[in-house]
Scaffold this active site. Structure first.
Site, PDB file in Angstrom:
ATOM      1  N   LYS A  75       4.301  37.281  27.220  1.00 16.67           N
ATOM      2  CA  LYS A  75       3.781  38.111  26.128  1.00 16.67           C
ATOM      3  C   LYS A  75       2.922  37.256  25.197  1.00 16.67           C
ATOM      4  CE  LYS A  75       5.461  41.488  22.691  1.00 16.67           C
ATOM      5  NZ  LYS A  75       6.668  42.078  22.060  1.00 16.67           N
ATOM      6  N   SER A 150       6.819  47.176  22.070  1.00 15.05           N
ATOM      7  CA  SER A 150       5.538  46.518  22.013  1.00 15.05           C
ATOM      8  C   SER A 150       5.213  45.638  23.231  1.00 15.05           C
ATOM      9  CB  SER A 150       5.462  45.631  20.765  1.00 15.05           C
ATOM     10  OG  SER A 150       6.398  44.578  20.835  1.00 15.05           O
ATOM     11  N   SER A 174      11.520  46.524  21.589  1.00 10.40           N
ATOM     12  CA  SER A 174      10.242  46.189  22.233  1.00 10.40           C
ATOM     13  C   SER A 174      10.352  45.597  23.632  1.00 10.40           C
ATOM     14  CB  SER A 174       9.451  45.225  21.354  1.00 10.40           C
ATOM     15  OG  SER A 174       8.817  45.927  20.315  1.00 10.40           O
TER      16      SER A 174
END
Lengths: 482, 98
Positions: A75, A150, A174
């Site tokens: 990420k 997210s 997330s």
């Protein structure tokens, strides 16, 4: 679709080289990215160099670990030295970290091959990955829908087999909510189990890094590689890290499982409820003792979170001032206007909204009414979980109230977007481990997620329950056609 | 209920230059979010201690040893504007008026 263990076998039996495995992943990324847009950057050169190191080790007869040669997505809110780290924000569009996050450092040491940096909602604020300043990631099961957020880029990349596993971060859901929307396994560990050094901070009392995988075993292997005390993160816990793969036993005899009554209320899609009830029947068939557990303050988790997280974010994001790194607005003629213009142009709407909420909640005259009260309610939510874990080993609930929604469906109404984290947020507030794994599909063929919540540092129990269920049901063998 | 004057004030505290249109939009959106927070008032928290972090650890110390702290050139390479050993910013003081 090969698992970590299968690829490891292929490597040690010399059926395939790490370079071949990496090239295959890069080829698939190249093929799918026009549709999927999971990656903000593909790090092909670094990946092939790392794969070559693994091949050299194998050629010289060295033993390699399970993660050596395994393609992984990271990420883009995890700092990677010398590799641009944007956080999905314009304000960091040129930021090249001068240091490496602890988790990516550990993975590199283990021989894992980072293939790229994955897309996310700006500063990890969002539930659909639509808040990225750069691109909207598609859900591999239906490209008109969102992958969740997210950590939507990481989840979509793993679901579509662009990489074997990936790292995400989870402040209010997330990791688990995108795992649910993309039909894969995602775990948010106990607060403090994984070092956050090098994770760009959003809400520091809640943020935690965790693994994505297509199977429970892959997630367990990856967690084992990143967990552990780190002197660079003063919230990291000094605890021994067990071998999580030892917990993967396909039997639940004597396990006590609690169903959180309050998560089956208003707003829950009936197809999600049905899938979770069926999963509960499966738990019983595997020998578990199942009971209903009430967590009466659970529903206050969402408003509590949306006071606490933006408050902490407003403080954490004060550092983006255009002075030492990141974007700077050139139009300003004074220091103050440089700050306000830089932040106005560098941040997107949701980030500004949360900074505004947080600044308001912490401002003179409102602190007691909002921030302090939310912290007290947080105590009550924690107490509900503590009481529940007196009588059960793990708790279960749906991961999200719905399956993946359409891109653009919730962007106009921030509150409706926030509601998709209703069931994951209380787990962050209490610092507990929570895992999502697939438990069925709706009529459109979209995956449904089941959340398994463990007591503090009881990832082993979460993995055991998840593994037993996965082996009995085989939902993880379904693949998106993309 | 939050009004546009308060939104303007909060934006200033947050060092965000908002447009008129953003101020109007945030006034509505923050209003409904703050309304949503009202449900926290249903709970009696008068005798409840606040939780500041999920898993409490305290008095974390380490030996105060000197360690090299990053690559100076890599740090400066990220700066939007720089002069020698300094980060450069627009002028802080106003010009003196004659």
């Amino acid at each position: 679709m090969a698992s970590i263990r299968e690829l490891h076998q292929q490597l040690v039996r010399k059926e395939r080289t790490a370079t071949e495995i990496t090239q295959a992943a890069l080829e698939r990324i190249h093929q799918l990215e026009p549709k999927l847009r999971s990656f903000l950057a593909v790090t092909a050169d670094q990946a092939l160099a790392q794969a070559q190191r693994v091949d050299d080790q194998l050629a010289s007869g060295e033993e390699i670990g399970l993660l050596a040669g395994i393609p992984i997505g990271i990420k883009d809110n995890l700092c990677t030295k010398g590799i641009r780290t944007t956080c999905g924000s314009h304000i960091l569009e040129n930021f090249v970290p001068p240091y490496e996050s602890t988790v990516t450092h550990k993975l590199a040491e283990a021989g894992a091959v980072m293939v790229g940096k994955t897309n996310l909602d700006e500063f990890a604020m969002g539930s659909s990955t639509e808040n990225s300043a750069y691109q909207v990631t598609a859900n591999p099961w239906d490209i008109t829908r969102v992958p969740g957020g997210s950590s939507g880029g990481s989840a979509a990349a793993v679901a579509a087999d662009e990489c074997v596993v990936a790292l995400g971060s989870d402040t209010g859901g997330s990791i688990r909510q995108p795992a649910s929307f993309c039909g894969i396994v995602g775990l948010k560990p106990t607060y403090g189990l994984v070092s956050r050094f090098g994770l760009v901070a959003y809400a520091s009392s809640l943020d935690q890094i965790g693994p994505f995988g297509r199977t429970v075993e892959d997630a367990a292997i990856l967690l084992g590689a990143i967990a552990g005390y780190d002197s660079k993160d003063s919230t990291s816990l000094k605890v021994p890290i067990p071998d999580y793969t030892q917990s993967l036993i396909p039997d639940l005899k004597g396990k006590r499982i609690g169903i959180i009554t309050e998560t089956f209320g208003e707003g829950l899609d009936s197809v999600v409820a049905d899938a979770v009830y069926q999963a509960i029947e499966q738990f019983k068939a595997l020998g578990a003792e199942v009971q209903e557990i009430s967590c009466p303050r659970f529903r206050y988790g969402l408003p509590t979170y949306y006071v606490i997280a933006p408050s902490e974010a407003s403080a954490n994001l004060a550092r983006y001032d255009g002075v030492k790194y990141g974007f700077r607005s050139e139009e300003a003629d004074s220091l103050l206007s440089m700050y306000t213009q830089t932040r106005a142009k560098g941040f997107g709407a949701e980030v500004k909204r949360r900074i505004m909420i947080g600044t308001y909640a912490l401002s003179a005259g409102y602190y007691d009414a909002y921030y302090l009260k939310a912290q007290k309610v947080r105590t009550l939510i924690k107490q509900d979980f503590e009481a529940a874990f007196q009588s059960v080993d793990v708790l279960v609930s749906p991961t999200a109230p719905t399956t993946a929604f359409k891109a653009g469906e919730k962007t106009a109404d921030p509150l409706s977007m926030y509601l998709s984290d209703l069931m994951t947020i209380p787990v962050n507030l209490a610092g507990l481990p929570g895992l999502s794994l697939p438990c069925g599909f709706d009529a459109q063929g979209l995956p449904i997620g089941l959340q398994i919540i463990g007591n503090v540092l009881r990832e082993d129990q979460v993995f055991q329950v998840a593994y037993a269920y996965e082996q009995a049901t085989q939902w993880h063998l379904h693949q998106p056609e993309i | 209920m939050i009004d546009q004057t308060q939104v303007h004030k909060v934006a200033n505290l947050a060092r965000l230059a908002l447009t008129e249109a953003e101020e109007v939009q945030f006034t509505t959106q923050l209003g409904s979010i703050l309304d949503y927070f009202e449900q926290l008032s249903e709970l009696d928290v008068s005798n409840v201690e606040p939780t500041t972090r999920a898993i409490d650890v305290s008095n974390i110390t380490r030996p105060d040893d000197l360690q090299p702290n990053g690559d100076r050139d890599a740090i400066f390479a990220n700066a939007p504007d720089q002069d020698g050993d300094f980060f450069k910013v627009p002028k802080i003081m106003k010009d003196q008026e004659a």
